[in-house]
Design a protein around this motif. Sequence first.
Motif, PDB file in Angstrom:
ATOM      1  N   UNK A   1      -2.952  25.051  -6.862  1.00 49.63           N
ATOM      2  CA  UNK A   1      -2.942  23.700  -6.305  1.00 49.63           C
ATOM      3  C   UNK A   1      -1.610  23.354  -5.649  1.00 49.63           C
ATOM      4  N   UNK A   2      -0.517  23.906  -6.176  1.00 48.88           N
ATOM      5  CA  UNK A   2       0.796  23.669  -5.566  1.00 48.88           C
ATOM      6  C   UNK A   2       0.871  24.308  -4.181  1.00 48.88           C
ATOM      7  N   UNK A   3       0.283  25.484  -4.053  1.00 48.59           N
ATOM      8  CA  UNK A   3       0.268  26.167  -2.758  1.00 48.59           C
ATOM      9  C   UNK A   3      -0.534  25.370  -1.738  1.00 48.59           C
ATOM     10  N   UNK A   4      -1.686  24.854  -2.154  1.00 49.15           N
ATOM     11  CA  UNK A   4      -2.497  24.042  -1.253  1.00 49.15           C
ATOM     12  C   UNK A   4      -1.774  22.753  -0.885  1.00 49.15           C
ATOM     13  N   UNK A   5      -1.088  22.155  -1.876  1.00 51.25           N
ATOM     14  CA  UNK A   5      -0.344  20.923  -1.635  1.00 51.25           C
ATOM     15  C   UNK A   5       0.739  21.137  -0.583  1.00 51.25           C
TER      16      UNK A   5
ATOM     17  N   UNK B   1       5.549   2.800  -4.788  1.00 48.21           N
ATOM     18  CA  UNK B   1       6.106   3.546  -5.916  1.00 48.21           C
ATOM     19  C   UNK B   1       5.023   4.195  -6.769  1.00 48.21           C
ATOM     20  N   UNK B   2       3.784   3.705  -6.661  1.00 54.18           N
ATOM     21  CA  UNK B   2       2.691   4.224  -7.478  1.00 54.18           C
ATOM     22  C   UNK B   2       2.312   5.649  -7.063  1.00 54.18           C
ATOM     23  N   UNK B   3       1.924   6.444  -8.049  1.00 58.86           N
ATOM     24  CA  UNK B   3       1.423   7.801  -7.811  1.00 58.86           C
ATOM     25  C   UNK B   3      -0.088   7.793  -8.013  1.00 58.86           C
TER      26      UNK B   3
ATOM     27  N   UNK C   1       0.762  17.068   7.176  1.00 62.63           N
ATOM     28  CA  UNK C   1       1.068  15.637   7.227  1.00 62.63           C
ATOM     29  C   UNK C   1       2.223  15.338   8.171  1.00 62.63           C
ATOM     30  N   UNK C   2       3.170  16.255   8.265  1.00 63.66           N
ATOM     31  CA  UNK C   2       4.335  16.043   9.130  1.00 63.66           C
ATOM     32  C   UNK C   2       3.940  15.985  10.601  1.00 63.66           C
ATOM     33  N   UNK C   3       2.833  16.669  10.929  1.00 63.28           N
ATOM     34  CA  UNK C   3       2.395  16.730  12.329  1.00 63.28           C
ATOM     35  C   UNK C   3       1.207  15.824  12.628  1.00 63.28           C
ATOM     36  N   UNK C   4       0.769  15.074  11.611  1.00 70.81           N
ATOM     37  CA  UNK C   4      -0.400  14.211  11.800  1.00 70.81           C
ATOM     38  C   UNK C   4       0.013  12.831  12.278  1.00 70.81           C
ATOM     39  N   UNK C   5      -0.930  12.145  12.865  1.00 74.91           N
ATOM     40  CA  UNK C   5      -0.684  10.771  13.327  1.00 74.91           C
ATOM     41  C   UNK C   5      -1.680   9.843  12.657  1.00 74.91           C
ATOM     42  N   UNK C   6      -1.349   8.576  12.622  1.00 77.50           N
ATOM     43  CA  UNK C   6      -2.203   7.582  11.962  1.00 77.50           C
ATOM     44  C   UNK C   6      -3.528   7.427  12.698  1.00 77.50           C
ATOM     45  N   UNK C   7      -4.575   7.106  11.972  1.00 72.97           N
ATOM     46  CA  UNK C   7      -5.905   6.922  12.558  1.00 72.97           C
ATOM     47  C   UNK C   7      -5.942   5.630  13.361  1.00 72.97           C
TER      48      UNK C   7
ATOM     49  N   UNK D   1      -3.800   7.824   5.641  1.00 70.99           N
ATOM     50  CA  UNK D   1      -2.700   7.592   6.582  1.00 70.99           C
ATOM     51  C   UNK D   1      -1.388   7.293   5.858  1.00 70.99           C
ATOM     52  N   UNK D   2      -1.498   6.883   4.598  1.00 68.71           N
ATOM     53  CA  UNK D   2      -0.294   6.518   3.846  1.00 68.71           C
ATOM     54  C   UNK D   2       0.194   7.641   2.920  1.00 68.71           C
ATOM     55  N   UNK D   3      -0.431   8.807   2.991  1.00 69.75           N
ATOM     56  CA  UNK D   3       0.028   9.920   2.158  1.00 69.75           C
ATOM     57  C   UNK D   3       1.378  10.430   2.675  1.00 69.75           C
ATOM     58  N   UNK D   4       2.349  10.469   1.793  1.00 68.38           N
ATOM     59  CA  UNK D   4       3.672  10.961   2.162  1.00 68.38           C
ATOM     60  C   UNK D   4       3.882  12.396   1.653  1.00 68.38           C
ATOM     61  N   UNK D   5       3.484  12.640   0.404  1.00 67.22           N
ATOM     62  CA  UNK D   5       3.615  13.973  -0.184  1.00 67.22           C
ATOM     63  C   UNK D   5       2.471  14.231  -1.155  1.00 67.22           C
ATOM     64  N   UNK D   6       2.082  15.499  -1.265  1.00 68.68           N
ATOM     65  CA  UNK D   6       1.058  15.919  -2.223  1.00 68.68           C
ATOM     66  C   UNK D   6       1.699  16.922  -3.173  1.00 68.68           C
ATOM     67  N   UNK D   7       1.569  16.675  -4.461  1.00 64.94           N
ATOM     68  CA  UNK D   7       2.128  17.570  -5.475  1.00 64.94           C
ATOM     69  C   UNK D   7       0.988  18.191  -6.285  1.00 64.94           C
ATOM     70  N   UNK D   8       0.985  19.500  -6.409  1.00 58.59           N
ATOM     71  CA  UNK D   8      -0.079  20.175  -7.150  1.00 58.59           C
ATOM     72  C   UNK D   8       0.233  20.285  -8.627  1.00 58.59           C
ATOM     73  N   UNK D   9      -0.809  20.249  -9.454  1.00 57.99           N
ATOM     74  CA  UNK D   9      -0.681  20.542 -10.879  1.00 57.99           C
ATOM     75  C   UNK D   9      -1.939  21.270 -11.325  1.00 57.99           C
ATOM     76  N   UNK D  10      -2.043  21.603 -12.603  1.00 60.03           N
ATOM     77  CA  UNK D  10      -3.175  22.403 -13.088  1.00 60.03           C
ATOM     78  C   UNK D  10      -4.503  21.674 -12.959  1.00 60.03           C
ATOM     79  N   UNK D  11      -4.467  20.342 -12.969  1.00 57.10           N
ATOM     80  CA  UNK D  11      -5.701  19.564 -12.923  1.00 57.10           C
ATOM     81  C   UNK D  11      -6.129  19.233 -11.502  1.00 57.10           C
ATOM     82  N   UNK D  12      -5.195  19.092 -10.607  1.00 65.55           N
ATOM     83  CA  UNK D  12      -5.507  18.717  -9.232  1.00 65.55           C
ATOM     84  C   UNK D  12      -4.233  18.423  -8.458  1.00 65.55           C
ATOM     85  N   UNK D  13      -4.117  17.164  -7.993  1.00 62.39           N
ATOM     86  CA  UNK D  13      -2.929  16.764  -7.244  1.00 62.39           C
ATOM     87  C   UNK D  13      -2.441  15.390  -7.702  1.00 62.39           C
TER      88      UNK D  13
END
Length: 288
Positions: free
Chosen positions: A154-158, A269-271, A165-171, A249-261
């Motif tokens: 999941x970390x690799x996919x994240x 500030x919320x995750x 995300x760095x190259x994407x634009x808002x809808x 559109x508001x996703x800044x970063x995705x972090x992988x873990x064993x359960x998902x992201x």
Amino acid sequence: MKTLKKYVNQPYPFYFKGKKLFQISVVIFSLSFFFNYVFEPFEVNEPELKFSYFWVSIIHSLSPFLALIPVSLFVSKNHKKVENWKLKYEFTFIAVLLLLTGIIQFLLRDLLYDNPENWSWFYLKEEIINTIYVGSILAFIIVSANLNIQFFKNSEKASTFNSKLKNSSASNSISEVFIETELKSENFKLNLQDFVFAKSQGNYVELYVVENSRTKPILKRLKLKDLEIILEPFNHIIRTHRSYLLNTDYIENVYGNAQGYKIQLKDCEDIVPVSRNYLEAFNSKMQS
């Protein structure tokens, strides 16, 4: 101590339901039978056996199955706990399962062995200790290995998602959507360009919207499922968890873990979690 606490508090997938539960039951039975029949790990007094050792091994191997099904059904009823399953819950679940398996092994003794001491405290203790000893070693190896496999996968996919995300634009979405609540007086218009995410609070929904460069929660009498249906036409709005709906559109970063992201959102500030049940949909959305 802090390292141990951090380790056991890691998210971990809950596998004990549906098709996965059946698959795990078959694997546990097969491993148990193979271990008992091939290796004969514990001393067996052949004259005491009421059946051949093959059938004794078969019956003993059914014990984990008899313990696993009711415990799994009981735990899976707590949807909130299952969605937020952690490694410490997994180890507790396994400990309970092994204890019950040992007790069942003891209860089966009178069926399998011709021994006047079958109902003694000695054999109760022996069956429980043997089951916990062997089962805990095997469980720790499997769970630890799977934790690392799922985490790295999941970390690799994240990391891939973050690069996109760095190259994407808002809808270019419609600016406002009319939302009907259970109270007509609370009907409102939702500006999708300011909508960050929504969180279920029972019969209410907390809508987080950007206001003056800060995310502000707004409570409405509305079910998350109803909000999801209303916003379904908009591809950048996606369900990630039983309790969360977010604007991609508001996703800044995705972090992988064993359960998902875990998702870090802009101006917030919320995750927001992506649970196992929504992984496939989220992966498909992020890869498109």
